[in-house]
Design a protein around this motif. Structure first.
Motif, PDB file in Angstrom:
ATOM      1  N   THR A 165      23.406 -22.993  46.723  1.00 33.68           N
ATOM      2  CA  THR A 165      22.290 -23.934  46.588  1.00 33.68           C
ATOM      3  C   THR A 165      22.560 -25.051  45.749  1.00 33.68           C
ATOM      4  N   LEU A 166      23.289 -24.756  44.522  1.00 31.85           N
ATOM      5  CA  LEU A 166      23.725 -25.865  43.545  1.00 31.85           C
ATOM      6  C   LEU A 166      24.355 -26.899  44.292  1.00 31.85           C
ATOM      7  N   GLU A 167      25.374 -26.325  45.411  1.00 29.42           N
ATOM      8  CA  GLU A 167      26.133 -27.224  45.785  1.00 29.42           C
ATOM      9  C   GLU A 167      25.518 -28.411  46.947  1.00 29.42           C
ATOM     10  N   GLN A 168      24.695 -27.808  47.455  1.00 30.12           N
ATOM     11  CA  GLN A 168      23.646 -28.384  48.327  1.00 30.12           C
ATOM     12  C   GLN A 168      22.881 -29.381  47.755  1.00 30.12           C
ATOM     13  N   MET A 169      22.447 -29.050  46.484  1.00 31.91           N
ATOM     14  CA  MET A 169      21.430 -30.051  45.780  1.00 31.91           C
ATOM     15  C   MET A 169      22.564 -31.148  45.126  1.00 31.91           C
ATOM     16  N   ASP A 170      23.672 -30.967  44.522  1.00 25.57           N
ATOM     17  CA  ASP A 170      24.451 -31.832  44.195  1.00 25.57           C
ATOM     18  C   ASP A 170      25.108 -32.764  45.156  1.00 25.57           C
ATOM     19  N   GLY A 171      25.177 -32.270  46.382  1.00 27.04           N
ATOM     20  CA  GLY A 171      25.452 -33.219  47.574  1.00 27.04           C
ATOM     21  C   GLY A 171      24.421 -34.113  47.868  1.00 27.04           C
ATOM     22  N   HIS A 172      22.987 -33.406  47.760  1.00 27.46           N
ATOM     23  CA  HIS A 172      21.953 -34.394  48.109  1.00 27.46           C
ATOM     24  C   HIS A 172      21.818 -35.494  46.930  1.00 27.46           C
ATOM     25  N   LEU A 173      21.821 -35.059  45.684  1.00 32.69           N
ATOM     26  CA  LEU A 173      21.732 -35.920  44.608  1.00 32.69           C
ATOM     27  C   LEU A 173      22.829 -37.125  44.612  1.00 32.69           C
ATOM     28  N   SER A 174      23.843 -36.811  45.241  1.00 33.22           N
ATOM     29  CA  SER A 174      25.139 -37.683  45.129  1.00 33.22           C
ATOM     30  C   SER A 174      25.120 -38.523  46.314  1.00 33.22           C
ATOM     31  N   ALA A 175      23.666 -38.399  47.129  1.00 31.91           N
ATOM     32  CA  ALA A 175      23.828 -39.069  48.508  1.00 31.91           C
ATOM     33  C   ALA A 175      23.691 -40.700  47.927  1.00 31.91           C
ATOM     34  N   PRO A 176      24.169 -41.620  48.840  1.00 38.91           N
ATOM     35  CA  PRO A 176      24.125 -42.995  48.562  1.00 38.91           C
ATOM     36  C   PRO A 176      22.709 -43.408  48.651  1.00 38.91           C
ATOM     37  N   THR A 177      22.330 -44.647  48.264  1.00 36.78           N
ATOM     38  CA  THR A 177      20.952 -45.261  48.337  1.00 36.78           C
ATOM     39  C   THR A 177      20.881 -45.624  49.696  1.00 36.78           C
ATOM     40  N   GLN A 178      19.500 -45.100  49.961  1.00 33.71           N
ATOM     41  CA  GLN A 178      18.943 -45.432  51.530  1.00 33.71           C
ATOM     42  C   GLN A 178      18.203 -46.629  51.412  1.00 33.71           C
ATOM     43  N   ALA A 179      18.740 -47.782  51.925  1.00 35.47           N
ATOM     44  CA  ALA A 179      18.013 -48.916  51.611  1.00 35.47           C
ATOM     45  C   ALA A 179      17.092 -48.742  52.946  1.00 35.47           C
ATOM     46  N   THR A 180      15.666 -49.440  52.615  1.00 30.89           N
ATOM     47  CA  THR A 180      14.649 -49.181  53.746  1.00 30.89           C
ATOM     48  C   THR A 180      14.436 -50.593  54.202  1.00 30.89           C
ATOM     49  N   SER A 181      14.125 -50.658  55.268  1.00 33.09           N
ATOM     50  CA  SER A 181      13.654 -51.889  55.939  1.00 33.09           C
ATOM     51  C   SER A 181      12.089 -51.916  56.458  1.00 33.09           C
ATOM     52  N   LEU A 182      11.365 -51.099  55.562  1.00 34.70           N
ATOM     53  CA  LEU A 182       9.991 -51.122  55.915  1.00 34.70           C
ATOM     54  C   LEU A 182       9.173 -51.876  54.875  1.00 34.70           C
ATOM     55  N   PHE A 183       9.771 -52.488  54.159  1.00 34.85           N
ATOM     56  CA  PHE A 183       9.117 -53.444  53.162  1.00 34.85           C
ATOM     57  C   PHE A 183       8.329 -54.576  53.812  1.00 34.85           C
ATOM     58  N   ASP A 184       6.942 -54.830  53.375  1.00 29.50           N
ATOM     59  CA  ASP A 184       6.041 -55.504  53.914  1.00 29.50           C
ATOM     60  C   ASP A 184       5.744 -55.338  55.601  1.00 29.50           C
ATOM     61  N   GLN A 185       6.215 -53.879  55.998  1.00 31.87           N
ATOM     62  CA  GLN A 185       5.873 -53.523  57.278  1.00 31.87           C
ATOM     63  C   GLN A 185       4.770 -52.352  57.190  1.00 31.87           C
ATOM     64  N   THR A 186       4.197 -52.338  58.421  1.00 34.19           N
ATOM     65  CA  THR A 186       3.009 -51.119  58.437  1.00 34.19           C
ATOM     66  C   THR A 186       3.880 -49.686  58.502  1.00 34.19           C
ATOM     67  N   VAL A 187       3.469 -48.904  57.942  1.00 33.12           N
ATOM     68  CA  VAL A 187       3.856 -47.528  57.906  1.00 33.12           C
ATOM     69  C   VAL A 187       2.762 -46.555  58.282  1.00 33.12           C
ATOM     70  N   ILE A 188       3.052 -45.406  58.872  1.00 31.95           N
ATOM     71  CA  ILE A 188       2.036 -44.415  59.100  1.00 31.95           C
ATOM     72  C   ILE A 188       2.338 -43.166  58.354  1.00 31.95           C
ATOM     73  N   PRO A 189       1.480 -42.196  58.071  1.00 24.59           N
ATOM     74  CA  PRO A 189       1.859 -40.913  57.508  1.00 24.59           C
ATOM     75  C   PRO A 189       2.965 -40.267  58.083  1.00 24.59           C
ATOM     76  N   GLY A 190       3.666 -39.622  57.078  1.00 21.09           N
ATOM     77  CA  GLY A 190       5.078 -38.855  57.396  1.00 21.09           C
ATOM     78  C   GLY A 190       6.175 -39.782  57.275  1.00 21.09           C
ATOM     79  N   ASP A 191       6.114 -41.200  57.316  1.00 21.59           N
ATOM     80  CA  ASP A 191       7.346 -42.169  57.337  1.00 21.59           C
ATOM     81  C   ASP A 191       8.208 -41.716  56.137  1.00 21.59           C
ATOM     82  N   ILE A 192       9.307 -41.799  56.132  1.00 23.94           N
ATOM     83  CA  ILE A 192      10.072 -41.747  54.731  1.00 23.94           C
ATOM     84  C   ILE A 192      10.387 -43.173  54.119  1.00 23.94           C
TER      85      ILE A 192
END
Length: 283
Positions: A28-55
């Motif tokens: 579990t700790l290994e999975q969390m560490d891998g998730h925490l060390s994930a690179p930044t996920q730049a989003t292209s949704l700025f100023d765009q319309t989103v719907i419920p559930g969008d990450i």
């Protein structure tokens, strides 16, 4: 009282169980560490319309995140909970802008409220939110408990939201951050009408002349010196002019412009102006 005797476990079995639990915790700790060390996920949704559930964004990649209305944290992700346009303000503030009839209070918003009651230390103000807002009797320039302003039931106020916490009544003020009255206070005469929060927000941006916002034909078509306007982010707009016909003309133009393009707004204003001139000439 009856106690049930539980059989004792084999020491070897306890060792095996402990080792299994440690292995599970390590995975579990290994999975969390891998998730925490994930690179930044730049989003292209700025100023765009989103719907419920969008990450919207990966939370571990953002430090000291500030989440506004319309967004919710779900484990390591920031999700949209309603339809709206995603807004971002440096360094790390995210929120959704949407158009509703009901107002969701937010600190530092400038809004229009109607006095509906009074208690010993507060005025009760309707701001189109789920709960009434509180306006302290001392929240005026030079206000004290001995110098309480006389506000009647039904008085229209231009106020600033000071506090807006979930589970408590919003708190208002008739002063700016420096304690001065500025443009806040009672609005007399004129005409107030309701609109959507999206339309009010659009005209607030146009009124303060933000560089990122296109020009507004409706406001440009009328001489700003011939009328007064106060726009609340809670979907209330107040207009006052020299003649009642001008008040009606400006109010109708604003209400009809929400879903029109710039050219359509220009044509609409010309049509309304021609009608007004025709009516005046007949009289």
């Amino acid at each position: 009282m009856c106690y049930e005797k539980r059989p004792s476990r084999n020491p070897n079995e306890q060792v095996l169980l402990t080792a299994g639990a440690l292995r599970k915790t390590a995975v579990t700790l290994e999975q969390m560490d891998g998730h925490l060390s994930a690179p930044t996920q730049a989003t292209s949704l700025f100023d765009q319309t989103v719907i419920p559930g969008d990450i919207i964004v990966d939370l571990p990649s953002v430090a000291n995140l500030r989440v506004g209305s319309g967004l919710r944290q779900d484990c390591f992700e920031l999700l949209a909970t309603k339809v709206g346009k995603l807004r971002y303000k440096k360094p790390n503030k995210y929120w959704l802008e949407s158009s509703h009839k009901r107002y969701d209070p937010s600190a530092e918003d400038t809004i229009l409220g109607i006095v509906v009651g009074r208690k010993s230390e507060n005025f009760l103000v309707d701001i189109k939110s789920p709960s009434l807002a509180l306006l302290p009797v001392v929240a005026f320039e030079g206000g004290t408990k001995k110098n309480i302003p006389k506000l009647e039931i039904g008085s229209l106020l231009y106020v600033r939201v000071v506090k807006a916490n979930h589970g408590t009544n919003p708190e208002l003020s008739c002063t700016d951050a420096s304690g001065k009255a500025a443009q806040f206070g009672p609005l007399k005469e004129g005409y107030m009408f309701d609109s959507s929060t999206g339309l009010a927000r659009m005209y607030v941006k146009l009124h303060v002349k933000l560089l990122s916002t296109p020009t507004c034909p409706v406001l440009q078509a009328f001489d700003m010196q011939c009328f007064e306007i106060a726009i609340g982010l809670n979907g209330r707009i107040w207009v006052n002019a020299s003649t009642p016909s001008m008040v009606v003309l400006i109010s109708n133009a604003i209400m009809a412009s929400e879903f029109l393009s710039a050219s359509q707004q220009d044509n609409m204003v010309k049509e309304l102006t021609d009608r007004l001139q025709a009516c005046c000439s007949v009289r």
